[in-house]
Design an enzyme around this catalytic site. Structure first.
Site, PDB file in Angstrom:
ATOM      1  N   HIS A   1       5.798 -30.857  29.339  1.00  0.00           N
ATOM      2  CA  HIS A   1       4.815 -31.760  28.744  1.00  0.00           C
ATOM      3  C   HIS A   1       4.826 -33.083  29.501  1.00  0.00           C
ATOM      4  CE1 HIS A   1       3.677 -29.866  24.697  1.00  0.00           C
ATOM      5  NE2 HIS A   1       4.231 -28.920  25.450  1.00  0.00           N
ATOM      6  N   GLU A   2       3.670 -33.743  29.513  1.00  0.00           N
ATOM      7  CA  GLU A   2       3.467 -34.974  30.294  1.00  0.00           C
ATOM      8  C   GLU A   2       3.780 -34.750  31.776  1.00  0.00           C
ATOM      9  OE1 GLU A   2       4.174 -35.509  26.221  1.00  0.00           O
ATOM     10  OE2 GLU A   2       5.898 -35.369  27.572  1.00  0.00           O
TER      11      GLU A   2
ATOM     12  N   GLU B   1      -1.574 -32.850  19.132  1.00  0.00           N
ATOM     13  CA  GLU B   1      -0.817 -33.862  18.395  1.00  0.00           C
ATOM     14  C   GLU B   1      -1.556 -35.193  18.287  1.00  0.00           C
ATOM     15  OE1 GLU B   1       0.640 -34.462  22.667  1.00  0.00           O
ATOM     16  OE2 GLU B   1      -0.043 -32.821  21.400  1.00  0.00           O
TER      17      GLU B   1
ATOM     18  N   GLU C   1      -4.028 -37.357  29.416  1.00  0.00           N
ATOM     19  CA  GLU C   1      -4.208 -37.175  27.984  1.00  0.00           C
ATOM     20  C   GLU C   1      -5.403 -37.962  27.436  1.00  0.00           C
ATOM     21  OE1 GLU C   1       0.223 -35.961  26.542  1.00  0.00           O
ATOM     22  OE2 GLU C   1      -0.169 -38.110  26.718  1.00  0.00           O
TER      23      GLU C   1
ATOM     24  N   GLU D   1       1.718 -28.668  29.155  1.00  0.00           N
ATOM     25  CA  GLU D   1       0.726 -29.404  28.372  1.00  0.00           C
ATOM     26  C   GLU D   1      -0.290 -30.003  29.345  1.00  0.00           C
ATOM     27  OE1 GLU D   1       0.831 -32.767  24.858  1.00  0.00           O
ATOM     28  OE2 GLU D   1       1.908 -33.127  26.723  1.00  0.00           O
TER      29      GLU D   1
END
Length: 699
Positions: free
Chosen positions: A478-479, A503, A169, A497
């Site tokens: 996600h993650e 976000e 991220e 994701e």
């Protein structure tokens, strides 16, 4: 005797001489050889230009002889494949899989161990992997290092993120290869967990551009029962070497014969559009293993999610400062909980009114009061709702409105706990008719000591998709580990994701305007991304005058992302009341499909701009998205992909005259015109801006 001598001479010849393999177009050539020490090496050229210089191959084994030298060539097999297949969901309804293949069967004389190295050469690039064939007795072995090299020809311009074993991220850095240095980055950017061990380690896919205009991408495909590959960069001579993510005891991969490694991929072209349009990563995965795919459906959804990011409500019921027993029903409400029955019905009403397929609800289940940062194993049970969320009432109400509910499973990275509860959680979903789950893995992994990108977690993410398929449930993780085409094998793994999503704009330094022009060249090569576009209230000061954070795009660019960022699962991420303010612009989100018959990449330059046109799978309508970085851009788009002789109504959602991602992000203009295949559309994109266009046949 003469015949035997000939065979021995032939074997010796093959051992020492270079073996060549070309792509179907003959523009890409691979040369494989064994050097004087019997070390496997390869090199790659494109249109006669050297792309990858002679590079070594092989693997080191724990407490065993390394598979790096002493090899001879036993034999070589060649084949060519030209086939088509139909993805369940995708950017196009038919995908061509066209390549030439060579399998080099090697023998290590010292150990009598067999190793196969298999190359597939496509018109867009090269793929190779190590294969460990069946032997008389099953061999178990531990990979301690992979020694794959990618020796490049120059100091290429590179788009990169740090080699973090726990997170992707990050904002992308753009620099020369020689300038890569993680220690110079500002890592205070909202990432909760960092595991960076080297200044010169980066993640794949690694996107590059050479000084003479060649686009290169190094990645991997079909990561199954193996850790993720990162890349160690020698900044002086531009050599890259594979770096596998270790497990809790420092080993890389536990394997046995027969087995294979993931494919190592090198894409190359002098046209950036070839990189983003490539289906090579998907093609390198195993075909679909789910017989009945009728339940795998594309979805557009809204949900109780963004309101927590902007501070309007919370995931937890009682307030994180009041860390009560997560399993207790004696919780004192804080008054800010978002996932209430009443609030969920409001989202269901909005979804039904505007034709959305589903509603996601985060924070519905007990455990959020002390879920983060404690490395606690039993945070969630995935079946117990908070007192103010009535599962049956919500489910019945959604059914009455023709809306599907999307379950949320935040695991807090306690993977062992999630696997223990997985079947009970899926049974609950089936009981209440939830067709899809969004899973989350924020925090340090349990089993303790494991990384998000290690072999254990790769197996977990793949297992969840497999087990979900048994329940006819779609998965959006996600993650998680970043996808490498596994959605071909298990198409219920509908999205992930695994990159820096939208976000981050709500509560951190955010995503710079070029971010969305890089992701299609990197993260999206491996599979669909749940980026959560569609934010209309750009500046967070709307919610709190003290806030300075904002989304780093214009409103029109948020619309364009529905076309440029492919996913069969797309969220209209903003709040319903914000969409009600801009219903004319919201119409594009309502209209745009998420499953496609065809896709045309019209313009592409990593870090600068991207223009894509896609044809709806179920109609003759086309949708076009064009985005730019922090620089305003004028462009002219040919609509020659339209059917000749037909007229279409084009509705153009464009940046306003004074639009600017920072100064005036919500300025937009909508106009319509009649177009044909001969039309050339002139577009003006604001700084950080974009354009979204629906093109519908006129009957």
């Amino acid at each position: 005797m003469k015949k035997l001598c000939f065979l021995l001479l032939a074997c010796s010849f093959f051992t020492l001489s270079a073996q060549q393999l070309e792509s179907p177009s003959k523009q890409i050539q691979v040369e494989f050889s064994l050097d004087a020490k019997g070390t496997p090496t390869y090199s790659v050229t494109y249109k006669g230009k050297e792309v990858v210089k002679t590079s070594k191959m092989g693997l080191s084994l724990k407490e065993d002889t390394a598979l790096v030298q002493g090899f001879s060539l036993v034999n070589k097999e060649e084949t060519n494949v030209d086939e088509t297949w139909n993805p369940v969901l995708g950017e196009q309804s038919t995908i061509r899989n066209h390549y030439n293949q060579a399998s080099f069967h090697l023998l290590q004389k010292e150990t009598n161990r067999k190793l196969d190295i298999v190359f597939k050469v496509y018109d867009e690039g090269v793929a190779f992997r190590y294969e460990f064939p069946s032997e008389d007795a099953v061999r178990y072995f531990v990979v301690s290092e992979e020694n794959t090299e990618f020796n490049l020809t120059g100091d290429h311009n590179t788009f990169w993120i740090p080699g973090d074993f726990d997170s992707q991220e990050y904002v992308y850095s753009e620099s020369k290869l020689s300038e890569i240095d993680n220690s110079k980055l500002d890592l205070n950017n909202g990432i909760a967990l960092k595991s960076i061990e080297s200044k010169y380690r980066v993640q794949s896919p690694l996107m590059m551009k050479s000084k003479d205009g060649l686009y290169l991408n190094i990645f991997e495909a079909a990561v199954v029962n193996y850790p993720v590959m990162h890349l160690d960069v020698n900044t002086e001579n531009f050599e890259l070497k594979s770096k596998l993510v270790p497990n809790a005891v420092g080993d890389m991969a536990y394997l046995r014969t027969p087995s294979v490694t993931p494919w190592r991929t090198i894409m190359v072209s002098d046209d950036a559009r070839d990189i983003v349009a490539s289906k090579m990563i998907l093609n390198l995965n195993e075909p679909n293993k789910i017989e009945d795919v009728s339940w795998i459906k594309p979805m557009k959804y809204v949900g109780i999610w963004w309101e927590m990011h902007v501070g309007k409500s919370t995931w937890d019921f009682a307030g994180s400062q009041n860390a009560q027993n997560a399993a207790s029903q004696e919780l004192v409400p804080s008054g800010k909980h978002g996932a209430t029955t009443e609030n969920t019905k409001r989202y269901i009403d909005f979804a039904a009114k505007h034709g959305f397929d589903g509603v996601l609800v985060e924070g519905w289940n007990v455990g959020w009061e002390d879920w983060f940062g404690n490395w606690k194993e039993d945070v969630f049970d995935f079946v117990t709702p908070y007192p103010d969320f009535d599962l049956k009432e919500v489910s019945d109400y959604a059914k009455s409105k023709g809306v599907k509910m999307i379950m949320h499973h935040e695991t807090s990275a306690s993977v062992a706990n999630y696997e223990r509860h997985l079947d009970r959680a899926f049974n609950l979903m089936k009981e209440y008719g939830y067709p899809a789950v969004k899973s989350g893995y924020v925090g340090r992994i349990i089993p303790r000591g494991e990384f998000h990108d290690g072999q254990t977690m790769v197996n977990h993410f793949n297992y969840v998709a497999q087990r979900a398929a048994d329940y006819k449930i779609m998965v959006n993780s996600h993650e998680s580990v970043r996808p490498t085409g596994y959605s071909r094998t298990y198409p219920n793994y509908i999205a992930a994701e695994a990159a820096r999503g939208n976000e981050f704009n709500a509560w951190s330094s955010g995503n710079d305007p070029k971010h969305e022009t890089i992701l299609p060249f990197t993260r999206l090569l491996g599979g669909p991304m749940d980026y959560t576009p569609g934010i209309f209230e750009i500046k967070m000061s709307v919610y709190d005058p003290e806030k300075t954070e904002q989304v780093h795009t214009t409103l029109a660019k948020q619309l364009a992302l529905y076309v440029t960022m492919y996913s069969p699962l797309q969220m209209a991420a903003d709040l319903p009341e914000n969409y009600e303010k801009y219903l004319d612009a919201f119409q594009f989100i309502k209209d745009v499909p998420v499953d496609w018959q065809d896709s045309k990449y019209l313009e592409a330059e990593p870090g600068d701009y991207l223009s894509v046109a896609r044809k709806d799978k179920n109609s003759e309508s086309w949708f076009l998205g064009a985005i730019t970085d922090e620089n305003a851009r004028k462009t002219e788009i040919k609509l020659d992909f339209l059917t000749p002789g037909k007229k279409y109504k084009a509705t153009i959602y464009a940046d306003g005259k004074n639009a600017d991602w920072e100064k005036n992000p919500k300025s937009y203009a909508i106009k319509t015109r009649t177009v044909t295949s001969k039309t050339k559309l002139k577009l003006e994109l604001a700084a950080g801006g974009g354009a979204a266009i629906s093109i519908v046949p006129i009957n």
